[in-house]
Design a protein around this motif. Structure first.
Motif, PDB file in Angstrom:
ATOM      1  N   ASP A 166      -0.446 -42.338  26.866  1.00 20.48           N
ATOM      2  CA  ASP A 166      -1.523 -43.055  26.822  1.00 20.48           C
ATOM      3  C   ASP A 166      -2.999 -42.340  26.563  1.00 20.48           C
ATOM      4  O   ASP A 166      -3.919 -42.749  26.718  1.00 20.48           O
ATOM      5  CB  ASP A 166      -1.797 -43.529  28.221  1.00 20.48           C
ATOM      6  CG  ASP A 166      -1.731 -42.604  29.242  1.00 20.48           C
ATOM      7  OD1 ASP A 166      -1.824 -41.399  29.176  1.00 20.48           O
ATOM      8  OD2 ASP A 166      -1.959 -42.806  30.698  1.00 20.48           O
ATOM      9  N   GLY A 167      -2.844 -41.081  26.182  1.00 20.93           N
ATOM     10  CA  GLY A 167      -3.988 -40.096  25.873  1.00 20.93           C
ATOM     11  C   GLY A 167      -4.598 -39.702  27.083  1.00 20.93           C
ATOM     12  O   GLY A 167      -5.788 -39.248  26.480  1.00 20.93           O
ATOM     13  N   VAL A 168      -4.350 -40.072  28.153  1.00 18.98           N
ATOM     14  CA  VAL A 168      -5.390 -39.732  29.419  1.00 18.98           C
ATOM     15  C   VAL A 168      -4.661 -38.510  30.015  1.00 18.98           C
ATOM     16  O   VAL A 168      -3.790 -38.410  30.106  1.00 18.98           O
ATOM     17  CB  VAL A 168      -5.509 -40.679  30.338  1.00 18.98           C
ATOM     18  CG1 VAL A 168      -6.301 -40.569  31.652  1.00 18.98           C
ATOM     19  CG2 VAL A 168      -6.008 -42.006  29.807  1.00 18.98           C
ATOM     20  N   GLU A 174      -8.238 -35.854  11.012  1.00 21.62           N
ATOM     21  CA  GLU A 174      -8.689 -36.264  12.386  1.00 21.62           C
ATOM     22  C   GLU A 174      -7.503 -37.123  13.143  1.00 21.62           C
ATOM     23  O   GLU A 174      -7.039 -38.028  12.339  1.00 21.62           O
ATOM     24  CB  GLU A 174      -9.966 -37.001  12.508  1.00 21.62           C
ATOM     25  CG  GLU A 174     -10.483 -37.517  13.520  1.00 21.62           C
ATOM     26  CD  GLU A 174     -11.909 -38.206  13.396  1.00 21.62           C
ATOM     27  OE1 GLU A 174     -11.867 -39.504  13.795  1.00 21.62           O
ATOM     28  OE2 GLU A 174     -12.730 -37.471  13.145  1.00 21.62           O
ATOM     29  N   ARG A 175      -7.158 -36.880  14.244  1.00 23.34           N
ATOM     30  CA  ARG A 175      -6.220 -37.642  15.035  1.00 23.34           C
ATOM     31  C   ARG A 175      -6.522 -39.252  15.055  1.00 23.34           C
ATOM     32  O   ARG A 175      -7.748 -39.532  15.482  1.00 23.34           O
ATOM     33  CB  ARG A 175      -5.845 -37.320  16.325  1.00 23.34           C
ATOM     34  CG  ARG A 175      -4.915 -38.152  17.364  1.00 23.34           C
ATOM     35  CD  ARG A 175      -3.596 -37.462  16.772  1.00 23.34           C
ATOM     36  NE  ARG A 175      -2.503 -37.908  17.851  1.00 23.34           N
ATOM     37  CZ  ARG A 175      -1.553 -38.872  17.665  1.00 23.34           C
ATOM     38  NH1 ARG A 175      -1.791 -39.913  16.761  1.00 23.34           N
ATOM     39  NH2 ARG A 175      -0.683 -39.126  18.757  1.00 23.34           N
ATOM     40  N   PRO A 213      -4.263 -42.580  21.392  1.00 20.72           N
ATOM     41  CA  PRO A 213      -3.340 -42.396  20.109  1.00 20.72           C
ATOM     42  C   PRO A 213      -2.166 -42.807  20.127  1.00 20.72           C
ATOM     43  O   PRO A 213      -1.393 -42.409  20.919  1.00 20.72           O
ATOM     44  CB  PRO A 213      -3.617 -40.784  19.698  1.00 20.72           C
ATOM     45  CG  PRO A 213      -4.912 -40.682  20.598  1.00 20.72           C
ATOM     46  CD  PRO A 213      -5.121 -41.252  21.905  1.00 20.72           C
ATOM     47  N   ALA A 214      -1.519 -43.499  19.068  1.00 18.75           N
ATOM     48  CA  ALA A 214      -0.044 -43.877  18.869  1.00 18.75           C
ATOM     49  C   ALA A 214       0.687 -42.841  18.594  1.00 18.75           C
ATOM     50  O   ALA A 214       0.360 -41.625  18.012  1.00 18.75           O
ATOM     51  CB  ALA A 214      -0.050 -45.032  18.127  1.00 18.75           C
ATOM     52  N   GLU A 249       5.653 -47.559  18.149  1.00 21.48           N
ATOM     53  CA  GLU A 249       4.002 -47.474  18.410  1.00 21.48           C
ATOM     54  C   GLU A 249       3.490 -48.558  19.165  1.00 21.48           C
ATOM     55  O   GLU A 249       3.568 -49.572  19.307  1.00 21.48           O
ATOM     56  CB  GLU A 249       3.550 -47.576  16.692  1.00 21.48           C
ATOM     57  CG  GLU A 249       3.966 -46.498  15.912  1.00 21.48           C
ATOM     58  CD  GLU A 249       3.776 -46.848  14.375  1.00 21.48           C
ATOM     59  OE1 GLU A 249       3.170 -45.711  13.968  1.00 21.48           O
ATOM     60  OE2 GLU A 249       4.220 -47.825  14.152  1.00 21.48           O
ATOM     61  N   LYS A 250       2.295 -48.092  19.896  1.00 15.92           N
ATOM     62  CA  LYS A 250       1.393 -49.073  20.558  1.00 15.92           C
ATOM     63  C   LYS A 250       0.138 -48.528  20.099  1.00 15.92           C
ATOM     64  O   LYS A 250      -0.224 -47.563  20.372  1.00 15.92           O
ATOM     65  CB  LYS A 250       1.725 -48.948  22.220  1.00 15.92           C
ATOM     66  CG  LYS A 250       3.284 -49.143  22.542  1.00 15.92           C
ATOM     67  CD  LYS A 250       3.103 -49.182  24.170  1.00 15.92           C
ATOM     68  CE  LYS A 250       4.683 -49.593  24.559  1.00 15.92           C
ATOM     69  NZ  LYS A 250       4.629 -49.247  26.180  1.00 15.92           N
ATOM     70  N   PHE A 251      -0.593 -49.745  19.756  1.00 16.76           N
ATOM     71  CA  PHE A 251      -1.821 -49.699  19.393  1.00 16.76           C
ATOM     72  C   PHE A 251      -2.925 -49.966  20.648  1.00 16.76           C
ATOM     73  O   PHE A 251      -3.288 -51.284  20.505  1.00 16.76           O
ATOM     74  CB  PHE A 251      -2.311 -50.546  18.114  1.00 16.76           C
ATOM     75  CG  PHE A 251      -1.272 -50.097  17.017  1.00 16.76           C
ATOM     76  CD1 PHE A 251      -1.294 -48.902  16.385  1.00 16.76           C
ATOM     77  CD2 PHE A 251      -0.236 -50.952  16.828  1.00 16.76           C
ATOM     78  CE1 PHE A 251      -0.491 -48.548  15.320  1.00 16.76           C
ATOM     79  CE2 PHE A 251       0.682 -50.501  15.753  1.00 16.76           C
ATOM     80  CZ  PHE A 251       0.599 -49.313  15.123  1.00 16.76           C
TER      81      PHE A 251
END
Length: 659
Positions: free
Chosen positions: A88-90, A221-222, A260-261, A275-277
């Protein structure tokens, strides 16, 4: 908060610059008073509770020397603490193998854990307001209540002081990153105030130049890694009488960020995730606290506080990487609000030579509301609305005493109740017993044992797909033994061994995907640390954390739990030169962690080494500071979760002015 206000804040901070032109081994001297009205404290002046536990204290100077800009950056070098970025990028903060939901996260005594899933986002606490971070990784005080099975992170903010002082910071970095902060400290003899406003704006994070592009990620860049956040914080304390102190804390944050996915999805690779956007297109929260302390007599003190914490999130899942369409199965919009309301009263009795006794009573309501839509298998958007809440009640009694000047002990017990909106209520107990012995000056032996409990979160109880209203509380038995030894050459050595037996762990059943109390985990290991100041103005710190995380559940096919590294080495050096320059460098090495597919096949995550450096030059009698730093100096291409590459080299620089 509007974009215009964001721009105005950044302009104000920029103009301001132009116009102005652990355990004890981790603690440093504070330069600004700490706001301690909302902190859980014990009654005895000797503070035996902290002496028998494993406690790491970081202060504002340490954070500044290291160039820390967010809370998770501050914790990466703490032994036993692992900062990871998952799907989840957190940023998530794990302690000795326990997940973020098992860590009690407090800001001046205000619990910031989500009422929904028990987790927290450390980025919501701006680093400029922090005076101290206290991280308890072992047996902690029962006065904190339930929820800290993994540990406790207590953020103590700065406090005002007489006069008027302040600082302005402006910073720029790669990927169009910008940071601005303004802090003011002021007060009179009886009134103290501290205020801060800050803004972080980042278009994205850079990927390593060694990253191999994929169909989903072309490098540089991610994708979808932008982050924006504005924070406003203030606290005020008033000495009403010689015996009564009253304080108010308020914190506001607003922003948005991408998640980010995965970059390597392949239906033939069982370890990859689809993938989850996802994006959090709006995040807005506030927390407040009203606290008081009253010294009734020379021996009795009454302290209390009431608090309210709220966070609103608009999260969207889109159909593809354009982040513009929500028409296909699985897409959704979620508008959730989590609220925590509560209060506590603490009575402290100083029994002088006989020690100290503390009684704490607290209550807390956790509320969660969620509404939005989800696109079903027929590609039709279906509206939904959920609202759940639970109440918690805690009472705890703790006694501590110094024994003859060379030893001390603490013993405490707590009783905890969770009152659920539906399903059966749950009660549980906790306790702590600890002892330390200082046979000679410079030597300390300590041992503690604790039982901790954590009630299931609203998500675990009431989630539509996986909820189970009959879940029991998780409980963990902690055992810890440690030694601290002063060595020649201004060197301090510490060694701590621990065993954490976690039972009734809540995880999803592999077949039904319903939460259950079937899991038993065992975490055991040791942490060793060295600190040396033999050379004037040079500080060296080295630590090694070893963790064995075992799944002892009867139906488990795996041994070592996933994404919990066995080996972590950290090193830090800070050197203050004769010409008012500070040079800081840190190294983190992480190895031997694994992930699993649905058939319990194991995959080893490659080891990685991260090096950060920072140089700060003080000018104008230290009123002005110029600094430049590099994170991930050698541009390491690494992952903490399979298919989620982490940032490469990042260069930044800034200016700070004190007035």
């Amino acid at each position: 908060m509007s974009k215009k206000l964001h721009q105005a804040l950044m302009l104000y901070l920029t103009l301001g610059v132009l116009v102005a032109m652990t355990s004890t081994s981790w603690a440093a001297q504070a330069t600004v008073p700490s706001y301690e009205l909302g902190e859980i404290v014990v009654s005895a002046e000797s503070n035996e509770t902290e002496k028998v536990a494993t406690l790491y204290t970081l202060d504002a100077k340490n954070l500044k020397d290291r160039g820390v800009r967010t809370l998770e950056d501050a914790l990466v070098l703490v032994p036993g603490v692992y900062v990871r970025y998952g799907a989840d990028g957190v940023p998530r903060i794990d302690i000795r193998g326990f997940r973020t939901r098992h860590v009690l996260f407090l800001l001046n005594g205000i619990p910031l854990n989500s009422t929904y899933d028990g987790q927290f986002d450390p980025r919501t606490v701006p680093v400029e307001i922090i005076e101290q971070i206290k991280v308890t990784t072992g047996g902690g005080s029962v006065l904190y209540g339930s929820g800290g099975n993994g540990g406790i992170i207590n953020i103590i903010t700065k406090q005002g002081q007489p006069g008027l002082h302040g600082s302005i910071v402006a910073e720029i970095g790669q990927e169009d990153s910008a940071l601005g902060r303004l802090s003011l400290v002021g007060g009179t003899e009886k009134v103290h105030a501290f205020a801060s406003v800050g803004r972080i704006d980042r278009d994205g994070t850079p990927l390593s130049n060694h990253f191999s592009p994929t169909k989903a990620e072309d490098g540089d860049e991610r994708d979808n890694s932008d982050f924006e956040q504005t924070n406003v914080f203030t606290n005020l304390d008033v000495q009403v009488t010689d015996k009564t102190l009253v304080g108010l804390t308020f914190n506001y944050q607003e922003g948005e960020y991408g998640k980010p996915a995965v970059t390597n999805y392949d239906k033939n690779d069982p370890f990859t995730k689809k993938e989850k956007f996802l994006r959090v297109d709006d995040s807005e929260g506030m927390s407040s606290q009203l606290a008081f302390s009253h010294k009734a007599t020379d021996r009795f003190t009454v302290r209390g506080w009431g608090f309210y914490n709220e966070l609103e999130l608009e999260e969207n899942r889109y159909d593809d990487n354009t982040y513009s369409s929500q028409a296909k199965k699985g897409a959704y919009e979620s508008n959730s609000t989590t609220r925590t309301t509560g209060g506590a009263i603490q009575l402290n009795a100083d029994l002088q030579d006989a020690g100290g006794l503390s009684l704490a009573v607290s209550t807390q309501n956790d509320d969660w509301e969620d509404k939005g839509f989800e696109v079903d298998k027929n590609n039709v958007a279906v509206n939904y609305k959920n609202n759940e809440d639970v109440d918690q009640y805690n009472v705890a009694l703790e006694y501590e005493v110094a024994l003859g000047g060379k030893a001390g002990m603490v013993a405490g017990m707590g009783y905890h109740v969770q009152d659920r909106s539906s399903g059966g209520d749950e009660d549980a107990y906790s306790y702590l017993i600890g002892f330390h012995f200082d046979p000679v000056v410079g030597t300390r032996l300590k041992i503690n044992h604790a039982r901790k409990v954590r009630f299931p979160s609203i998500k675990q109880l009431y989630d539509i797909d996986s909820g189970n209203e009959d879940l029991d509380a998780e409980h963990t038995m902690h055992y810890e033994l440690g030694v601290e030894q002063a060595l020649p050459g201004k060197t301090l050595f510490s060694l701590t061994g621990f065993i954490n037996d976690a039972k009734d762990f809540i995880e999803k059943d592999e077949v039904t995907e319903i939460n259950k109390n079937a899991d038993e985990y065992m975490f055991h290991g040791f942490e060793v640390a060295l600190e040396n100041e033999a050379i004037d103005d040079l500080l060296l710190r080295l630590s090694y954390s070893y963790l064995e995380s075992e799944d002892r559940s009867s139906d488990s096919d795996i041994h070592q739990l996933q994404n919990r590294p066995r080996d972590r080495v950290t090193f830090e050096s800070v050197y203050d030169t004769p010409w008012n320059m500070t040079a800081q460098a840190s190294v983190q090495y992480v190895a031997n962690q694994y992930s699993y597919d649905d058939d319990a096949n194991q995959r080893r995550t490659p080891a990685f080494t991260l090096v950060d450096v920072k140089l700060t030059q003080k000018l104008l009698e230290e009123a002005l500071e110029l600094y430049v730093g590099v994170n991930n100096l050698f541009d390491e291409d690494y992952e903490q979760s399979y298919g989620f590459p982490q940032p490469g080299r990042y260069v930044y620089g800034g200016v700070e002015y004190h007035f």
